[in-house]
Design an enzyme around this catalytic site. Structure first.
Site, PDB file in Angstrom:
ATOM      1  N   PHE A  98       0.832  -1.202  -0.027  1.00 50.10           N
ATOM      2  CA  PHE A  98      -0.018  -0.109  -0.075  1.00 50.10           C
ATOM      3  C   PHE A  98       0.776   1.102   0.072  1.00 50.10           C
ATOM      4  CE2 PHE A  98      -2.436   2.983   3.091  1.00 50.10           C
ATOM      5  CZ  PHE A  98      -2.961   3.679   2.320  1.00 50.10           C
ATOM      6  N   ASN A 108       5.554  -3.356 -12.883  1.00 43.49           N
ATOM      7  CA  ASN A 108       6.527  -2.466 -13.121  1.00 43.49           C
ATOM      8  C   ASN A 108       5.939  -1.425 -13.903  1.00 43.49           C
ATOM      9  OD1 ASN A 108       8.530  -0.963 -13.873  1.00 43.49           O
ATOM     10  ND2 ASN A 108       9.992  -2.709 -13.854  1.00 43.49           N
ATOM     11  N   ALA A 121       8.670  -3.089   4.343  1.00 45.93           N
ATOM     12  CA  ALA A 121       8.355  -4.575   4.257  1.00 45.93           C
ATOM     13  C   ALA A 121       8.433  -4.923   5.974  1.00 45.93           C
ATOM     14  CB  ALA A 121       9.331  -5.214   3.598  1.00 45.93           C
ATOM     15  N   TYR A 167       3.479  -7.051  17.708  1.00 50.64           N
ATOM     16  CA  TYR A 167       4.062  -6.283  16.439  1.00 50.64           C
ATOM     17  C   TYR A 167       4.747  -5.061  16.925  1.00 50.64           C
ATOM     18  CZ  TYR A 167       3.463  -3.050  12.843  1.00 50.64           C
ATOM     19  OH  TYR A 167       3.571  -2.188  11.706  1.00 50.64           O
ATOM     20  N   LYS A 187       8.695  -4.010  16.325  1.00 50.25           N
ATOM     21  CA  LYS A 187       8.883  -2.846  15.872  1.00 50.25           C
ATOM     22  C   LYS A 187      10.084  -1.845  16.809  1.00 50.25           C
ATOM     23  CE  LYS A 187       7.247  -2.333  11.592  1.00 50.25           C
ATOM     24  NZ  LYS A 187       7.794  -1.763  10.460  1.00 50.25           N
ATOM     25  N   ILE A 196      -1.652   8.972   2.903  1.00 51.65           N
ATOM     26  CA  ILE A 196      -0.373   8.273   2.205  1.00 51.65           C
ATOM     27  C   ILE A 196       0.378   9.272   1.731  1.00 51.65           C
ATOM     28  CG2 ILE A 196      -1.869   7.535   0.256  1.00 51.65           C
ATOM     29  CD1 ILE A 196      -0.370   4.917   0.424  1.00 51.65           C
ATOM     30  N   VAL A 204      10.980  -6.550  -3.531  1.00 50.05           N
ATOM     31  CA  VAL A 204       9.737  -7.446  -3.248  1.00 50.05           C
ATOM     32  C   VAL A 204      10.092  -8.781  -2.863  1.00 50.05           C
ATOM     33  CG1 VAL A 204       8.058  -6.014  -4.591  1.00 50.05           C
ATOM     34  CG2 VAL A 204       9.225  -8.141  -5.524  1.00 50.05           C
ATOM     35  N   ILE A 231     -24.889   2.078   6.624  1.00 46.65           N
ATOM     36  CA  ILE A 231     -25.019   1.069   7.944  1.00 46.65           C
ATOM     37  C   ILE A 231     -24.910   1.861   9.107  1.00 46.65           C
ATOM     38  CG2 ILE A 231     -24.005  -0.851   9.272  1.00 46.65           C
ATOM     39  CD1 ILE A 231     -23.067  -1.868   6.621  1.00 46.65           C
TER      40      ILE A 231
END
Length: 321
Positions: free
Chosen positions: A11, A39, A72, A142, A146, A208, A31, A192
């Site tokens: 993302f 690409n 990653a 997690y 980190k 982002i 990757v 909803i």
């Protein structure tokens, strides 16, 4: 300058490699498998390294690289069925990062930019915003992995001279977003009703495009060396206000109704979704003054602009999501 980006097909990675190429950098997207890579730019070179852990061979991928941007990582949605999640997180996020940093230093890479998480600081704020001065307080496997990776990077930097920059990010949203934010977009778009009108919290997020801009600012800025920065849009919102903003961007009307917090917490426990409920009801605020002051960084997009572009993407791709 040649830049390598790990997790280039993710993302954040896809948006970052695109922007780096647009700005004229030579970019190598790293990757796990080329079969899952696209690409789309002549300036983007794709290189596959397989699984990321303490044994990954980065030699060829790092040849001629000046700066590594390490995106990653193993994230929550990829580990739900793990028997030993902490060991799995450490294998990728801590040991894999250590291996990359050591080999980067040996390959002559000048700078490594590591994308960490605000969860290193903690899960929520009460009386003050999180800052870089806070004592790290990770609460889950997690964020622990980190935080351990950050410490490893500082040790390698001290030993080798590799320049390290760490960015701790909150929730990232934008075109291509997944997981909880995508689910929220879908629920609001389907009208909803959500039991969140009584929630009175404040949360920081980052679009982002703003995160990509902050990362690129750290690529060459001399004052970024060996620093940790917290980044956000700088517009903290409550969950009900966020839903109203999303609804407006989607051309919908927010459907909110009241529900006492204790009842929401009980529903979370019954359904096994306590952490999701906490993120909707708790506060998590970030003070991003340091990066703005020391690197003269200003987010190029407002939250309103970011949500509008996210909504436009969602509407255009709703059938394929």
């Amino acid at each position: 300058m040649k830049i390598a980006v790990t997790g280039a097909n993710g993302f954040i990675g896809a948006a970052l490699t695109h922007e780096l190429c647009e700005k004229g950098y030579d970019v190598r997207g790293i990757v796990r498998s080329k079969e899952r890579s696209l690409n789309r730019n002549s300036r983007l070179e794709i290189f596959a390294v397989g699984e990321i852990n303490s044994d990954t061979n980065w030699n060829d991928a790092l040849k001629g690289i000046d700066v590594v941007i390490h995106l990653a990582s193993l994230v929550h949605e990829l580990i739900d069925v793990s028997i030993n999640p902490l060991a799995d997180y450490r294998r990728v996020n801590t040991d894999g990062t250590q291996r990359l940093a050591e080999m980067s230093a040996g390959a002559g890479v000048k700078r490594l930019i590591f994308i960490s998480t605000i969860k290193v600081n903690g899960e929520e704020t009460e009386k003050h915003q999180f800052t870089e001065r806070d004592t790290p307080n990770p609460h889950d496997d997690y964020s622990t992995s980190k935080w351990e990776a950050e410490q490893v990077l500082h040790n390698i930097s001290d030993a080798t001279g590799l320049e390290v920059v760490i960015l701790r990010s909150p929730l990232v949203y934008g075109p291509g977003v997944k997981a909880n934010f995508l689910r929220l977009l879908g629920m609001v778009n389907k009208n909803i009703p959500l039991p969140l009108s009584m929630v009175n919290n404040k949360r920081s997020m980052i679009y982002i495009g703003n995160l990509v801009d902050a990362i690129i600012k750290c690529v060459e800025h001399p004052d970024a060396v060996n620093k940790t920065f917290l980044v956000s849009d700088g517009q903290d919102v409550s969950t009900p206000d966020l839903i109203r903003m999303i609804a407006g961007a989607l051309g919908k009307k927010a459907r909110l109704f009241p529900c006492p917090a204790p009842l929401l917490e009980m529903i979370g426990k019954i359904t096994g979704k306590s952490s999701e409920v906490e993120r909707l009801t708790g506060s998590l605020q970030i003070d991003s003054t340091k990066i703005r002051r020391e690197l003269s960084w200003t987010p190029p997009f407002t939250m309103e602009q970011g949500l509008r572009m996210t909504a436009d993407w969602f509407i255009s791709n709703e059938k394929n999501i």
